[in-house]
Design a protein around this motif. Structure first.
Motif, PDB file in Angstrom:
ATOM      1  N   ARG A   1       1.072  -1.056  -0.282  1.00 31.89           N
ATOM      2  CA  ARG A   1      -0.231   0.191  -0.594  1.00 31.89           C
ATOM      3  C   ARG A   1       0.727   1.187   0.046  1.00 31.89           C
ATOM      4  O   ARG A   1       0.293   2.251   0.429  1.00 31.89           O
ATOM      5  CB  ARG A   1      -0.805  -0.361   0.980  1.00 31.89           C
ATOM      6  N   CYS A   2       2.164   0.710  -1.011  1.00 30.10           N
ATOM      7  CA  CYS A   2       2.845   2.287  -0.598  1.00 30.10           C
ATOM      8  C   CYS A   2       2.882   3.162  -1.973  1.00 30.10           C
ATOM      9  O   CYS A   2       3.399   4.478  -1.380  1.00 30.10           O
ATOM     10  CB  CYS A   2       4.484   1.482  -0.798  1.00 30.10           C
ATOM     11  N   GLN A   3       1.867   2.865  -3.125  1.00 30.84           N
ATOM     12  CA  GLN A   3       1.636   3.389  -3.962  1.00 30.84           C
ATOM     13  C   GLN A   3       2.988   4.113  -4.932  1.00 30.84           C
ATOM     14  O   GLN A   3       2.259   4.470  -5.218  1.00 30.84           O
ATOM     15  CB  GLN A   3       1.000   4.364  -3.559  1.00 30.84           C
ATOM     16  N   HIS A   4       3.907   3.646  -4.335  1.00 24.53           N
ATOM     17  CA  HIS A   4       4.694   3.553  -5.173  1.00 24.53           C
ATOM     18  C   HIS A   4       4.653   3.207  -6.695  1.00 24.53           C
ATOM     19  O   HIS A   4       4.910   3.813  -7.437  1.00 24.53           O
ATOM     20  CB  HIS A   4       6.226   2.883  -5.079  1.00 24.53           C
ATOM     21  N   CYS A   5       3.444   2.138  -7.672  1.00 24.58           N
ATOM     22  CA  CYS A   5       3.155   1.918  -8.819  1.00 24.58           C
ATOM     23  C   CYS A   5       2.379   3.731  -9.319  1.00 24.58           C
ATOM     24  O   CYS A   5       2.842   3.784 -10.280  1.00 24.58           O
ATOM     25  CB  CYS A   5       2.525   0.685  -8.847  1.00 24.58           C
ATOM     26  N   LEU A   6       1.502   3.641  -8.618  1.00 23.45           N
ATOM     27  CA  LEU A   6       1.377   5.103  -9.121  1.00 23.45           C
ATOM     28  C   LEU A   6       1.891   6.548  -9.234  1.00 23.45           C
ATOM     29  O   LEU A   6       2.184   7.447 -10.191  1.00 23.45           O
ATOM     30  CB  LEU A   6       0.346   5.345  -7.938  1.00 23.45           C
ATOM     31  N   ALA A   7       3.024   6.644  -8.485  1.00 24.64           N
ATOM     32  CA  ALA A   7       3.851   7.577  -8.196  1.00 24.64           C
ATOM     33  C   ALA A   7       5.281   7.533  -9.498  1.00 24.64           C
ATOM     34  O   ALA A   7       5.316   8.251  -9.233  1.00 24.64           O
ATOM     35  CB  ALA A   7       4.983   7.403  -6.707  1.00 24.64           C
ATOM     36  N   ILE A   8       5.450   6.635  -9.349  1.00 22.55           N
ATOM     37  CA  ILE A   8       6.796   6.345 -10.262  1.00 22.55           C
ATOM     38  C   ILE A   8       5.849   6.011 -11.596  1.00 22.55           C
ATOM     39  O   ILE A   8       6.480   6.668 -13.274  1.00 22.55           O
ATOM     40  CB  ILE A   8       7.429   4.771 -10.784  1.00 22.55           C
ATOM     41  N   CYS A   9       4.879   5.794 -12.365  1.00 23.11           N
ATOM     42  CA  CYS A   9       3.933   6.058 -13.768  1.00 23.11           C
ATOM     43  C   CYS A   9       4.463   7.199 -14.208  1.00 23.11           C
ATOM     44  O   CYS A   9       3.588   8.334 -13.843  1.00 23.11           O
ATOM     45  CB  CYS A   9       2.350   5.383 -13.869  1.00 23.11           C
ATOM     46  N   PRO A  10       4.691   7.179 -15.220  1.00 27.30           N
ATOM     47  CA  PRO A  10       5.657   8.583 -15.805  1.00 27.30           C
ATOM     48  C   PRO A  10       4.605   8.995 -16.686  1.00 27.30           C
ATOM     49  O   PRO A  10       4.075  10.590 -17.307  1.00 27.30           O
ATOM     50  CB  PRO A  10       6.180   8.571 -17.373  1.00 27.30           C
ATOM     51  N   THR A  11       3.103   8.192 -16.959  1.00 23.77           N
ATOM     52  CA  THR A  11       2.158   8.919 -17.271  1.00 23.77           C
ATOM     53  C   THR A  11       0.659   9.006 -16.818  1.00 23.77           C
ATOM     54  O   THR A  11      -0.499   9.438 -17.308  1.00 23.77           O
ATOM     55  CB  THR A  11       1.682   7.967 -18.758  1.00 23.77           C
ATOM     56  N   ALA A  12       0.670   9.096 -15.770  1.00 25.74           N
ATOM     57  CA  ALA A  12      -0.446   8.508 -14.438  1.00 25.74           C
ATOM     58  C   ALA A  12      -1.199   7.796 -15.230  1.00 25.74           C
ATOM     59  O   ALA A  12      -2.628   7.877 -15.385  1.00 25.74           O
ATOM     60  CB  ALA A  12      -0.924  10.435 -14.423  1.00 25.74           C
ATOM     61  N   ALA A  13      -0.856   5.931 -15.415  1.00 24.02           N
ATOM     62  CA  ALA A  13      -1.857   5.995 -16.270  1.00 24.02           C
ATOM     63  C   ALA A  13      -2.480   4.598 -15.328  1.00 24.02           C
ATOM     64  O   ALA A  13      -3.074   3.800 -14.792  1.00 24.02           O
ATOM     65  CB  ALA A  13      -1.565   4.370 -16.813  1.00 24.02           C
ATOM     66  N   ILE A  14      -1.777   4.817 -13.926  1.00 21.26           N
ATOM     67  CA  ILE A  14      -1.848   3.890 -12.595  1.00 21.26           C
ATOM     68  C   ILE A  14      -2.606   4.175 -11.277  1.00 21.26           C
ATOM     69  O   ILE A  14      -2.499   5.747 -10.950  1.00 21.26           O
ATOM     70  CB  ILE A  14      -1.324   3.134 -11.970  1.00 21.26           C
ATOM     71  N   SER A  15      -3.935   3.975 -11.128  1.00 20.80           N
ATOM     72  CA  SER A  15      -4.205   4.369  -9.394  1.00 20.80           C
ATOM     73  C   SER A  15      -4.819   3.247  -8.624  1.00 20.80           C
ATOM     74  O   SER A  15      -4.492   2.243  -9.463  1.00 20.80           O
ATOM     75  CB  SER A  15      -5.784   4.663 -10.137  1.00 20.80           C
ATOM     76  N   ILE A  16      -4.334   3.612  -7.893  1.00 24.25           N
ATOM     77  CA  ILE A  16      -4.424   2.628  -6.584  1.00 24.25           C
ATOM     78  C   ILE A  16      -5.091   2.861  -5.488  1.00 24.25           C
ATOM     79  O   ILE A  16      -5.368   4.383  -5.388  1.00 24.25           O
ATOM     80  CB  ILE A  16      -3.333   1.341  -6.284  1.00 24.25           C
ATOM     81  N   LEU A  17      -5.963   1.933  -4.601  1.00 24.43           N
ATOM     82  CA  LEU A  17      -6.434   2.106  -3.699  1.00 24.43           C
ATOM     83  C   LEU A  17      -7.311   3.647  -3.326  1.00 24.43           C
ATOM     84  O   LEU A  17      -7.063   4.453  -2.660  1.00 24.43           O
ATOM     85  CB  LEU A  17      -5.416   2.466  -2.438  1.00 24.43           C
ATOM     86  N   GLY A  18      -8.021   3.791  -4.626  1.00 27.75           N
ATOM     87  CA  GLY A  18      -8.910   4.335  -4.835  1.00 27.75           C
ATOM     88  C   GLY A  18      -8.347   5.707  -5.442  1.00 27.75           C
ATOM     89  O   GLY A  18      -9.348   6.754  -5.070  1.00 27.75           O
ATOM     90  N   VAL A  19      -6.774   6.587  -5.252  1.00 25.15           N
ATOM     91  CA  VAL A  19      -6.741   7.397  -5.535  1.00 25.15           C
ATOM     92  C   VAL A  19      -6.577   7.755  -6.681  1.00 25.15           C
ATOM     93  O   VAL A  19      -5.418   6.594  -7.309  1.00 25.15           O
ATOM     94  CB  VAL A  19      -5.324   7.381  -5.106  1.00 25.15           C
ATOM     95  N   ASP A  20      -6.434   8.781  -7.031  1.00 32.37           N
ATOM     96  CA  ASP A  20      -6.583   9.392  -8.306  1.00 32.37           C
ATOM     97  C   ASP A  20      -5.171  10.064  -8.861  1.00 32.37           C
ATOM     98  O   ASP A  20      -4.953  11.027  -8.159  1.00 32.37           O
ATOM     99  CB  ASP A  20      -7.405  10.875  -8.923  1.00 32.37           C
TER     100      ASP A  20
END
Length: 273
Positions: A45-64
């Protein structure tokens, strides 16, 4: 459910989320990242995937991702250095409440402090009005007075009685006249409860300074609650919780006109044979 969602129209299959996931649970399927349902429980639940995505393609845990802070807005070293150097331990406060929305911003900023295993179980137990603070002060002082009457103060804690007498005479040595206090507490069952609590409170202290508030680490209060744990019980902190420390805070009644220069620190460089 962790709601791992990929906007396929934005995804460029760069694999950065796969490489950066500390839990190693993100895979590619047809060049699109995905997490197997059975692996979702392993998510930090660190949201690294959301943070590192260069195109803002990933959302997780309901975070836009579009609502997240842009790193370009982060302070540079000189600004952070100035904040650290101009932060003072404040012992003179205005007799007024801090606006709830101001504290809410500080708490939310501190919620981003790192914790062991990304556990994030730190809690802030807060006395957030002057009315409640007056009651808390009375609880502490009356506890000291009762202990003195019952002969429970030893040579190390006898100073508490002196503090209490000063308080009754209008000199607030223990609380420094602060309108608020916050305790940083973490379940003892957490992976690293002591470190987590201190780190979160340090983040809160700097956030408070940036918001124009004054703070001081409440050493006397910690000394007292260690001697009289019933004080913690009265404010809802149970024996299952580790109390890292307490921070007095409020609007300062003074202004410091410059930072300080205190650059000396012992640095020992390891040189192995």
């Amino acid at each position: 459910m962790i709601d791992f969602i990929v906007n396929e129209s934005k995804c460029i299959s760069c694999k950065e989320c796969v490489a950066d996931c500390p839990a190693v649970i993100i895979e590619l399927e047809d060049k699109i990242p995905f997490i197997k349902p059975e692996n979702e429980k392993k998510c930090y639940r660190c949201q690294h995937c959301l943070a590192i995505c260069p195109t803002a393609a990933i959302s997780i845990l309901g975070v836009d991702p579009e609502t997240c802070v842009n790193p370009d807005k982060a302070a540079g070293f000189e600004q952070v250095d100035a904040l650290i150097r101009t932060r003072r331990s404040v012992r003179r406060f205005k007799d007024k409440d801090v606006a709830p929305e101001t504290f809410d911003k500080i708490a939310k900023a501190a919620a981003n402090a790192p914790t062991g295993k990304n556990d994030h179980q730190v809690q802030f137990v807060v006395v957030d009005t002057r009315e409640q603070m007056a009651k808390f002060k009375e609880l502490v002082i009356s506890t000291i007075e009762k202990a003195e009457q019952e002969g429970r103060l030893d040579e190390h804690s006898a100073i508490f009685a002196v503090f209490a007498k000063h308080f009754r005479n209008g000199k607030d040595i223990i609380f420094r006249g602060a309108p608020h206090i916050m305790f940083s507490v973490t379940p003892k069952s957490a992976p690293t409860p002591v470190a987590d609590g201190f780190i979160a409170l340090s983040y809160a202290e700097l956030a408070a300074a940036s918001a124009g508030l004054g703070t001081v680490w409440a050493g006397f209060v910690m000394w007292l609650v260690a001697a009289f744990p019933e004080i913690l019980t009265e404010i809802g902190i149970g024996e299952d919780m580790n109390v890292a420390y307490a921070l007095l805070y409020g609007e300062p009644s003074i202004k410091y006109h410059r930072g300080v220069k205190r650059d000396e620190i012992t640095v020992r460089k390891v040189k192995l044979a």
